[in-house]
Design a protein around this motif. Structure first.
Motif, PDB file in Angstrom:
ATOM      1  N   GLN A   1       9.027   6.940   7.838  1.00 32.77           N
ATOM      2  CA  GLN A   1       8.869   7.574   8.409  1.00 32.77           C
ATOM      3  C   GLN A   1       8.475   8.634   7.782  1.00 32.77           C
ATOM      4  OE1 GLN A   1      10.124   9.332  11.358  1.00 32.77           O
ATOM      5  NE2 GLN A   1       8.163   9.979  12.552  1.00 32.77           N
ATOM      6  N   LEU A   2       9.296   8.333   7.249  1.00 32.66           N
ATOM      7  CA  LEU A   2       9.824  10.159   6.637  1.00 32.66           C
ATOM      8  C   LEU A   2       9.167  10.444   5.531  1.00 32.66           C
ATOM      9  CD1 LEU A   2      13.283  11.381   7.292  1.00 32.66           C
ATOM     10  CD2 LEU A   2      10.904  12.594   8.078  1.00 32.66           C
ATOM     11  N   LEU A   3       9.403   8.753   4.597  1.00 31.03           N
ATOM     12  CA  LEU A   3       8.488   8.479   2.958  1.00 31.03           C
ATOM     13  C   LEU A   3       6.773   9.047   3.539  1.00 31.03           C
ATOM     14  CD1 LEU A   3      11.131   6.296   1.826  1.00 31.03           C
ATOM     15  CD2 LEU A   3      10.736   8.595   0.980  1.00 31.03           C
ATOM     16  N   VAL A   4       6.263   8.370   3.839  1.00 32.11           N
ATOM     17  CA  VAL A   4       5.754   7.751   4.678  1.00 32.11           C
ATOM     18  C   VAL A   4       4.530   9.804   4.361  1.00 32.11           C
ATOM     19  CG1 VAL A   4       3.373   7.657   5.767  1.00 32.11           C
ATOM     20  CG2 VAL A   4       5.154   5.418   5.666  1.00 32.11           C
ATOM     21  N   GLU A   5       4.970  10.185   5.699  1.00 33.40           N
ATOM     22  CA  GLU A   5       4.542  11.286   5.789  1.00 33.40           C
ATOM     23  C   GLU A   5       5.395  12.360   4.434  1.00 33.40           C
ATOM     24  OE1 GLU A   5       6.917  14.479   8.463  1.00 33.40           O
ATOM     25  OE2 GLU A   5       6.457  12.653   9.651  1.00 33.40           O
ATOM     26  N   LEU A   6       6.463  13.041   3.851  1.00 30.54           N
ATOM     27  CA  LEU A   6       6.903  13.224   2.712  1.00 30.54           C
ATOM     28  C   LEU A   6       6.674  12.811   1.706  1.00 30.54           C
ATOM     29  CD1 LEU A   6       9.841  14.619   4.070  1.00 30.54           C
ATOM     30  CD2 LEU A   6       7.519  15.722   4.518  1.00 30.54           C
ATOM     31  N   ALA A   7       6.193  12.275   1.158  1.00 27.54           N
ATOM     32  CA  ALA A   7       5.854  11.485  -0.031  1.00 27.54           C
ATOM     33  C   ALA A   7       4.116  10.795  -0.770  1.00 27.54           C
ATOM     34  CB  ALA A   7       7.531  10.226  -0.684  1.00 27.54           C
ATOM     35  N   GLY A   8       3.729  10.719   0.395  1.00 29.68           N
ATOM     36  CA  GLY A   8       1.873  10.513   0.353  1.00 29.68           C
ATOM     37  C   GLY A   8       2.276   8.858   0.543  1.00 29.68           C
ATOM     38  N   GLY A   9       3.095   8.034   0.491  1.00 30.95           N
ATOM     39  CA  GLY A   9       2.361   6.786   0.781  1.00 30.95           C
ATOM     40  C   GLY A   9       2.566   6.126   2.085  1.00 30.95           C
ATOM     41  N   THR A  10       2.180   4.153   1.626  1.00 33.16           N
ATOM     42  CA  THR A  10       2.037   4.130   3.430  1.00 33.16           C
ATOM     43  C   THR A  10       2.922   2.598   3.104  1.00 33.16           C
ATOM     44  OG1 THR A  10       0.343   2.820   1.505  1.00 33.16           O
ATOM     45  CG2 THR A  10      -0.875   4.430   2.814  1.00 33.16           C
ATOM     46  N   ALA A  11       3.217   2.502   4.233  1.00 37.28           N
ATOM     47  CA  ALA A  11       4.188   1.942   4.588  1.00 37.28           C
ATOM     48  C   ALA A  11       3.671  -0.182   4.845  1.00 37.28           C
ATOM     49  CB  ALA A  11       4.986   1.230   5.754  1.00 37.28           C
ATOM     50  N   ARG A  12       4.611  -0.631   3.886  1.00 39.83           N
ATOM     51  CA  ARG A  12       3.724  -2.248   3.849  1.00 39.83           C
ATOM     52  C   ARG A  12       3.962  -2.759   5.128  1.00 39.83           C
ATOM     53  NH1 ARG A  12       2.675  -6.582   0.519  1.00 39.83           N
ATOM     54  NH2 ARG A  12       1.419  -5.732  -0.858  1.00 39.83           N
ATOM     55  N   VAL A  13       3.626  -3.420   6.161  1.00 40.31           N
ATOM     56  CA  VAL A  13       3.487  -3.610   7.475  1.00 40.31           C
ATOM     57  C   VAL A  13       5.246  -4.737   7.490  1.00 40.31           C
ATOM     58  CG1 VAL A  13       2.687  -5.747   9.829  1.00 40.31           C
ATOM     59  CG2 VAL A  13       1.558  -4.321   8.036  1.00 40.31           C
ATOM     60  N   GLY A  14       5.873  -4.353   8.238  1.00 39.46           N
ATOM     61  CA  GLY A  14       7.246  -4.874   9.048  1.00 39.46           C
ATOM     62  C   GLY A  14       8.246  -4.682   8.057  1.00 39.46           C
ATOM     63  N   ARG A  15       9.226  -5.219   8.252  1.00 39.99           N
ATOM     64  CA  ARG A  15      10.079  -5.290   7.205  1.00 39.99           C
ATOM     65  C   ARG A  15      10.679  -6.714   7.047  1.00 39.99           C
ATOM     66  NH1 ARG A  15      11.595  -3.683  11.964  1.00 39.99           N
ATOM     67  NH2 ARG A  15      10.027  -1.700  12.382  1.00 39.99           N
ATOM     68  N   VAL A  16      11.857  -6.490   5.855  1.00 44.81           N
ATOM     69  CA  VAL A  16      13.275  -7.845   5.819  1.00 44.81           C
ATOM     70  C   VAL A  16      13.428  -7.401   6.431  1.00 44.81           C
ATOM     71  CG1 VAL A  16      13.615  -9.804   3.710  1.00 44.81           C
ATOM     72  CG2 VAL A  16      11.626  -8.620   3.590  1.00 44.81           C
TER      73      VAL A  16
ATOM     74  N   ALA B   1       2.181  -7.694   4.112  1.00 47.44           N
ATOM     75  CA  ALA B   1       3.330  -7.508   4.750  1.00 47.44           C
ATOM     76  C   ALA B   1       4.514  -7.146   3.637  1.00 47.44           C
ATOM     77  CB  ALA B   1       3.923  -8.975   5.644  1.00 47.44           C
ATOM     78  N   ALA B   2       5.369  -6.767   4.296  1.00 45.22           N
ATOM     79  CA  ALA B   2       6.937  -6.246   3.616  1.00 45.22           C
ATOM     80  C   ALA B   2       7.181  -7.616   2.612  1.00 45.22           C
ATOM     81  CB  ALA B   2       7.770  -5.541   4.134  1.00 45.22           C
ATOM     82  N   SER B   3       7.391  -8.409   2.963  1.00 44.42           N
ATOM     83  CA  SER B   3       8.275  -9.675   3.201  1.00 44.42           C
ATOM     84  C   SER B   3       7.440 -10.446   2.218  1.00 44.42           C
ATOM     85  CB  SER B   3       7.814 -10.652   4.377  1.00 44.42           C
ATOM     86  OG  SER B   3       6.871 -11.663   5.349  1.00 44.42           O
ATOM     87  N   GLU B   4       5.602  -9.782   2.384  1.00 48.49           N
ATOM     88  CA  GLU B   4       5.378 -10.037   0.691  1.00 48.49           C
ATOM     89  C   GLU B   4       5.695  -9.812   0.030  1.00 48.49           C
ATOM     90  OE1 GLU B   4       1.265  -9.621   1.710  1.00 48.49           O
ATOM     91  OE2 GLU B   4       1.148 -11.444   3.541  1.00 48.49           O
ATOM     92  N   ALA B   5       6.068  -8.569  -0.022  1.00 48.72           N
ATOM     93  CA  ALA B   5       6.461  -7.855  -1.291  1.00 48.72           C
ATOM     94  C   ALA B   5       8.003  -8.445  -1.693  1.00 48.72           C
ATOM     95  CB  ALA B   5       6.253  -6.763  -1.321  1.00 48.72           C
ATOM     96  N   VAL B   6       8.471  -8.720  -0.870  1.00 50.16           N
ATOM     97  CA  VAL B   6       9.814  -8.670  -1.470  1.00 50.16           C
ATOM     98  C   VAL B   6      10.849  -9.843  -0.342  1.00 50.16           C
ATOM     99  CG1 VAL B   6      11.510  -6.639   0.307  1.00 50.16           C
ATOM    100  CG2 VAL B   6      12.676  -7.364  -1.290  1.00 50.16           C
ATOM    101  N   SER B   7      12.255 -10.342  -1.059  1.00 47.78           N
ATOM    102  CA  SER B   7      12.448 -11.023  -0.184  1.00 47.78           C
ATOM    103  C   SER B   7      14.105 -10.871   0.004  1.00 47.78           C
ATOM    104  CB  SER B   7      12.766 -12.591  -0.998  1.00 47.78           C
ATOM    105  OG  SER B   7      12.868 -12.939  -2.065  1.00 47.78           O
ATOM    106  N   VAL B   8      15.333 -10.979   0.409  1.00 51.21           N
ATOM    107  CA  VAL B   8      16.202 -10.586   0.423  1.00 51.21           C
ATOM    108  C   VAL B   8      17.366 -11.661   0.803  1.00 51.21           C
ATOM    109  CG1 VAL B   8      17.872  -9.255   2.126  1.00 51.21           C
ATOM    110  CG2 VAL B   8      15.911  -8.783   2.163  1.00 51.21           C
ATOM    111  N   ARG B   9      18.245 -12.056  -0.194  1.00 49.99           N
ATOM    112  CA  ARG B   9      18.887 -13.216   0.564  1.00 49.99           C
ATOM    113  C   ARG B   9      20.778 -12.710   0.521  1.00 49.99           C
ATOM    114  NH1 ARG B   9      20.655 -19.073  -1.593  1.00 49.99           N
ATOM    115  NH2 ARG B   9      22.692 -18.445  -2.426  1.00 49.99           N
TER     116      ARG B   9
END
Lengths: 821, 348
Positions: free
Chosen positions: A391-406, A207-215
């Protein structure tokens, strides 16, 4: 905002044969002004500039840098051309110009016609084109490479042509700073089906929330902060289609990550920022993003390489170590996305517009992003943009998106409801738009109709009400009259009748100072003076020519804090220099005579307690110079003098009915002994005098100039309320002349005043002043023509003689006058 | 010589002198020599009393005959001289194409002429003229017009700020528009309100053929019960017709100013071409001439002044006097208006 119609068609269906001028006109009428229409490819010949296919590339026999390209352009036979572009390759689809086509010369930048030529011994009958040769940009580095599916032989204008509208978006329309926002307006105004971009993407890993926190420390400054994480990206150039669109919108492509953030900003209106996640610090493998204002002493090196001192009102993005970005304004160098970056933290946030504008203004970092934040974005937009960019970063920069978002969203948005009564709607616009039309307009603009009772009023009864839920992107709608504007602009302003106001005309208030200014101006015009309008701002150097330095130090004229020119520094506390500058300019231009005045304000600061605004003195200042004209209008040898100027003033002030006395006076910048103070009822209201030669020198004037100045506020109390008039006597008058010898210091005006006190004297006018000759030194002779008349009888010459003897006695007594025989 | 003979001699002599008299002065001298106090004929007439009655009668008759004859001769001579003088003067004809004796002629500046024309038109529609300060407070120029500090709409008015400290702030500026007078006026006046506000304004911007940093505006403000956008259109159409011709039409389009809602831009159809001439020097083929920004006074402004915005509505408009002057006189460079070159100004 530059709007590519080709791009716009992604979001709104428009007819193929769209009349662009009509679209621009309708947008301007109902929505936002279209400042310009640029037709890309408008000058490309359909038959001669086409999509070509490079069949073969061979070396040039005589030149290492040149190659021979065999190009199929859909014609009977392929053509061989000489090409110097390093990026030319076999199999490319390219933009091809045939002989006779108009292109831009790649070296001179000027339009030219392509001719068959021989280049280093090889014939070449066409050209593979660069962006510069097509007039698309200044780029002449290499040829344009078109997508592989570009249909060979198609007119290039059909494939690459576009129309760019330059849309001037009002400061309240944050939503229209985007392609989709403009598409919504276009759909509402000219019709067409809307289709918003798809923003779904596959998610994988943790999950995205495992990689980053926002305050968020202060939700007032940041209403929402969304972070997504994309891993395994490869930073590189973005695809040609995206680069083309960025260029069409006036932006420079950088790399796929930055281009995606800019592309989504243009598409949806939400500025985004990408951080290199591996360089954002935190704890336990989790980046800790914070949003807060700066602490004392904090600094940040922004990605332009500048170390920024941060003021306490600067909104920051931080990590565990400190500031990593100026929120909404510019990222920090330490977390910038580099070629080596593989993990992206994508920020999509709603920042406070005032905070962004303050920081952007202070650091002179206003940008496409700040222009959007400053207008006040909807926090709802942040989610749409986050999804689309991920979506566009996944598509054009060849990455994978972590699940969900913070998604830090302390106070989720609730769409406001705004209502307007039928009565208010009709009153504000002055025209009845039928209920069904009101409903249709609001719905087409994206409002949800909560209630619509408008028909009640249509039937004649009061109480009709429209209640509409505002679409999230319309941050500018909050009061009933906002709905009225939506209705009238889409219903069409041309349907409004032109109706006279019905109410009573308000009670008239006199404006005596304005009237005086107009009347005195008219009277001076009648006396032959030309009105001028000169600038209110000037410089210390110029003012010192007409005001003593020590007085200037006391006045301290109002000084500009910002100016774009050295000759605009101070608000003028006098008009004298302006008149003298104008005299000088006209004399230098060859004028034989200058007689001018200006009616304007002089600004005197008042700095004692309670006063904030300066005094603005209404003044009329004038100047005369040059020669009297002869019967043919040519200059005579006689220069205009004090009495020409006085004559003009007497005529003008006389026309106003002001009884003016002229008293000897001294004034800085004027020639001693040649200056009069203008008085009425014993109170001074102006001056008249000959300008001092030193002052003239300072203005570069080499001949006498007369200057006058009238303070209208001081003159006003002396305007006669009613003109004093008297009936003419039915009895004849007797005129007798009297010449007296007096000391030089006795003024003619004083003699005249005494004589006119006699009840039998109607008027006394000076007709000669004489010095020298047989008169003793220090004496002068003044001759006056005196007119005697009685209201009740015919005066005899005897009566006049007796009165004259009495007058003479009095003149002897008061001034030691002797009759001149 | 008898008295009768004397009379005949006097007459003959008088006729001879008369024939020699060439101007009005000679005629007067002749008249006094014959008919005056000590005139020749007067002497005879005066001597009548000393004659015997029968002689007196005859002499009297002869003297009167002579008097009448000489009077007639005088009148005739006068006519002859007048005719001769007229003939001479007709022969000495004026060259009527020569210039008249020149008078020094003054003129109002064209911007003043147009400002007055604008104000006169609105005065006929009931708008009184009021004026406000050119040096303004941030509060009036922006704040109370719903353009707080850091509002993006501030970019619409590039501003000259003054270096004057007041209570630790620098709130003084050169007004960028005449709109602050809207606030100053409603603070001190009750509806119904109809005023026109002329005055100089200042913009911190570069100068070119169509932009000046100093300009004149005329602002309109009307507040009353039931005023509508249609009233704004009607008022400005009337203005356009009086200013540019009775056929003029007004075009309204959407616009934005923070102190009005709805906000509009107003244009008039071109008075110099039918709107289809790309070479038209006035509209350059657009067919329309933008002349002012306007709108319905924002209800918050009416409420802030202490009036019920449900009851009172109003409109405001602002126009550039130089712009209208340039349109009216076909001036192509705004800088000519402030250069104060007498050769230019003497054309108006």
């Amino acid at each position: 905002m530059l709007v590519s119609l080709k791009w716009l068609r992604d979001y709104v269906s428009l007819p193929a044969d769209l009349d662009v001028d009509d679209l621009a006109h309708r947008l301007t009428m109902a929505s936002a002004e279209v400042d310009g229409i640029h037709r890309v490819g408008g000058e490309w010949d359909r038959a001669l500039v086409v999509v070509g296919h490079v069949l073969e590339v061979a070396p040039h026999p005589n030149a290492d840098r040149l190659r021979l390209a065999t190009v199929d352009f859909g014609g009977a036979a392929p053509q061989q051309v000489v090409c110097g572009a390093p990026n030319l390759a076999q199999g490319q689809r390219i933009a091809f110009a045939r002989e006779g086509a108009k292109v831009i010369d790649g070296h001179s930048g000027k339009p030219s016609v392509l001719k068959k030529g021989v280049i280093r011994g090889v014939e070449s009958a066409g050209m593979v084109l660069s962006e510069m040769e097509l007039g698309l940009s200044q780029n002449h580095e290499g040829i344009i490479v078109l997508p592989a599916d570009a249909p060979v032989g198609t007119p290039l204008v059909d494939y690459l042509g576009d129309v760019i509208l330059d849309v001037h978006v009002w400061p309240n329309r944050a939503d229209m700073m985007s392609m989709t926002g403009v598409a919504r307006e276009v759909a509402a105004i000219v019709g067409g089906t809307l289709s918003m971009p798809d923003a779904t993407y596959p998610e994988s890993g943790g999950a995205a929330s495992e990689a980053v926190s926002v305050r968020i420390d202060d939700p007032a400054l940041c209403a929402r902060y969304i972070a997504t994480v994309i891993e395994g990206v490869t930073v590189g150039p973005s695809p040609e289609w995206m680069q083309a669109r960025l260029r069409a919108a006036g932006m420079r492509p950088i790399n796929n990550v930055v281009d995606v953030t800019n592309y989504v900003m243009l598409e949806l209106g939400q500025p985004l920022h990408a951080f290199d996640l591996d360089r954002v610090s935190g704890s336990g493998g989790k980046a800790e993003v914070g949003v807060r204002t700066a602490k004392p002493g904090e600094t940040l090196r922004t990605l332009d390489g500048v170390n920024r001192d941060l003021t306490p009102d600067t909104l920051l993005i931080t990590d565990a170590s400190g500031p990593i970005a100026l929120a909404g304004v510019m990222g920090g160098e330490a977390t910038e996305v580099l070629e080596s970056t593989t993990r992206i933290l994508l920020e999509s946030a709603r920042f406070d517009p005032v905070s962004i504008r303050r920081t952007g203004t202070r650091l002179a970092l206003r940008s496409e992003a700040s222009a959007r934040f400053e207008r006040g974005l909807s926090p709802e937009l942040a989610l749409a943009a986050s999804q689309r960019a991920t979506q566009l970063l996944v598509e054009l920069a060849g990455g994978t998106a972590r699940v969900g978002r913070v998604d830090a969203y302390p106070a989720p948005y609730v769409a406001p409801e705004v209502s307007i009564t039928r009565a208010r709607l009709d009153t504000v616009i002055g025209f009845h738009v039928p209920t069904s039309e009101v409903e249709a307009i609001l719905i087409t603009l994206g409002f949800d109709l909560v209630r619509s009772d408008g028909d009640l009023a249509d039937g004649g009864s009061a109480g009709g009400l429209f209640v509409a839920r505002v679409p999230w992107w319309r941050t500018d709608i909050s009061i009933p009259d906002d709905l009225a504007e939506e209705v009238v602009r889409l219903a069409g302003f041309d349907r409004l009748p032109a109706t006279a106001m019905a109410g009573a005309i308000p009670a008239w208030e006199p404006a005596p100072l304005l009237d005086l200014r107009d009347r005195l101006s008219d009277a001076l015009v009648a006396a032959g003076l030309q009105e001028i309008i000169s600038y209110s701002l000037t410089t210390t150097e110029v003012l010192e020519r007409v005001i003593p330095r020590e007085d200037l130090a006391v006045i301290r004229p109002l000084r500009l804090k910002n100016t774009q020119s050295a000759d605009r520094e101070l608000m003028r506390p006098t008009l004298r220099h302006s008149l003298l500058e104008t005299v000088a300019r006209n004399l230098n231009a060859g004028a034989e005579q200058v007689a001018i005045f200006e009616a304007a304000r002089a600004f005197i600061p008042v700095r004692d307690g309670g006063h904030v605004l300066p005094e603005e003195h209404e003044q009329v200042t004038g100047a005369l110079a040059g020669f009297e004209a002869d019967r043919w209008g040519r200059p005579t040898a006689r220069r205009l003098d004090f009495f020409d100027a006085k004559g003009a003033l007497e005529a003008a002030l006389g026309a106003l009915g002001v009884t003016t006395t002229y008293a000897s006076h001294e004034e800085y910048g004027l020639l001693p002994g040649h200056v009069a103070r203008l008085e009425a009822d014993g109170e001074a209201f102006g001056i008249l005098g000959e300008v001092h030669p030193d002052t003239l020198d300072a203005f570069g004037i080499d001949q006498p100039v007369l200057l006058f100045e009238i303070d209208l506020t001081r003159l006003l109390p002396h305007l006669p309320k009613r003109r004093a008039t008297r009936s003419l006597s039915r009895f004849p008058a007797v005129t007798q002349d009297l010449a007296v010898v007096v000391d030089d210091a006795v003024t003619a005006g004083a003699l005249q005043a005494i004589i006119e006190q006699s009840s039998l004297v109607v008027s006394a006018s000076v007709f000669d002043v004489f010095k020298g000759g047989r008169l003793p030194a220090g004496k002068k002779s003044v001759a006056l023509s005196i007119r005697y008349q009685a209201a009740d009888r015919t005066l005899t010459s005897d009566d006049a003689n007796k009165e004259q003897a009495r007058i003479l006695k009095r003149l002897e007594r008061e001034f030691g006058a002797e009759q001149r025989t | 010589m008898t008295t009768i003979e004397q009379i005949a001699a006097i007459e003959a002599d008088a006729r001879a002198t008369l024939a020699a008299a060439g101007d009005e002065g000679a005629l007067a001298a002749w008249q006094s020599g014959v008919f005056g106090k000590s005139g020749t004929l007067t002497g005879i007439l005066r001597g009548l009393g000393a004659l015997a009655p029968e002689e007196r009668k005859a002499v009297g008759a002869a003297a009167n005959l002579a008097k009448q004859a000489l009077e007639a001769a005088l009148a005739e001579r006068r006519e002859t001289l007048k005719a001769a003088s007229l003939a001479a003067s007709a022969a000495d004809a004026l060259d009527v194409t020569l210039p008249g004796r020149p008078l020094r002629r003054g003129r109002l500046h064209p911007v003043t002429q147009v400002r007055r024309e604008i104000l006169d038109i609105f005065a006929r529609l009931g708008f009184a003229t009021v004026e406000g300060p050119e040096v303004e407070l941030d509060e009036y120029n922006f704040g109370r017009l719903r353009i707080p500090e850091h509002h993006p709409a501030r970019d619409m008015w590039d501003t000259f700020w003054l270096d004057e400290e007041v209570d630790g702030r620098q709130p003084l500026l050169l007004r960028t528009h005449t709109s602050p007078m809207q606030i100053r006026h409603i603070d001190t006046h009750e509806p119904p309100i109809r005023v026109a506000v002329p005055g100089r304004c200042y913009r911190y911007e570069a100068t070119d053929a169509t932009h000046e940093w100093m300009l004149e505006q005329v602002e309109l403000l009307a507040i009353d019960e039931g005023l509508s956008l249609a009233n704004l259109k009607g008022t400005l159409q009337e203005f356009a017709r009086q200013m540019f011709g009775p056929e003029r039409r007004v075009l309204m389009r959407n616009s934005y100013f923070p102190f009005v809602e709805p906000g509009v831009e107003l244009a008039v159809d071109c008075f110099a071409c039918p709107g289809d001439n790309p070479a038209c020097p006035v509209c350059r083929g657009a067919g329309w001439l933008e002349i002012m920004g306007a709108g319905m006074v924002h209800p918050e402004i009416i409420a802030a002044a202490g009036y019920d915005p449900e009851r009172y509505t109003g409109f405001a408009a602002g126009m550039g006097v130089e712009r209208i002057t340039m349109l009216k006189f076909g001036i192509t460079d705004i800088r000519d208006l402030h250069a104060n070159d007498l050769r230019f100004l003497s054309q108006f």
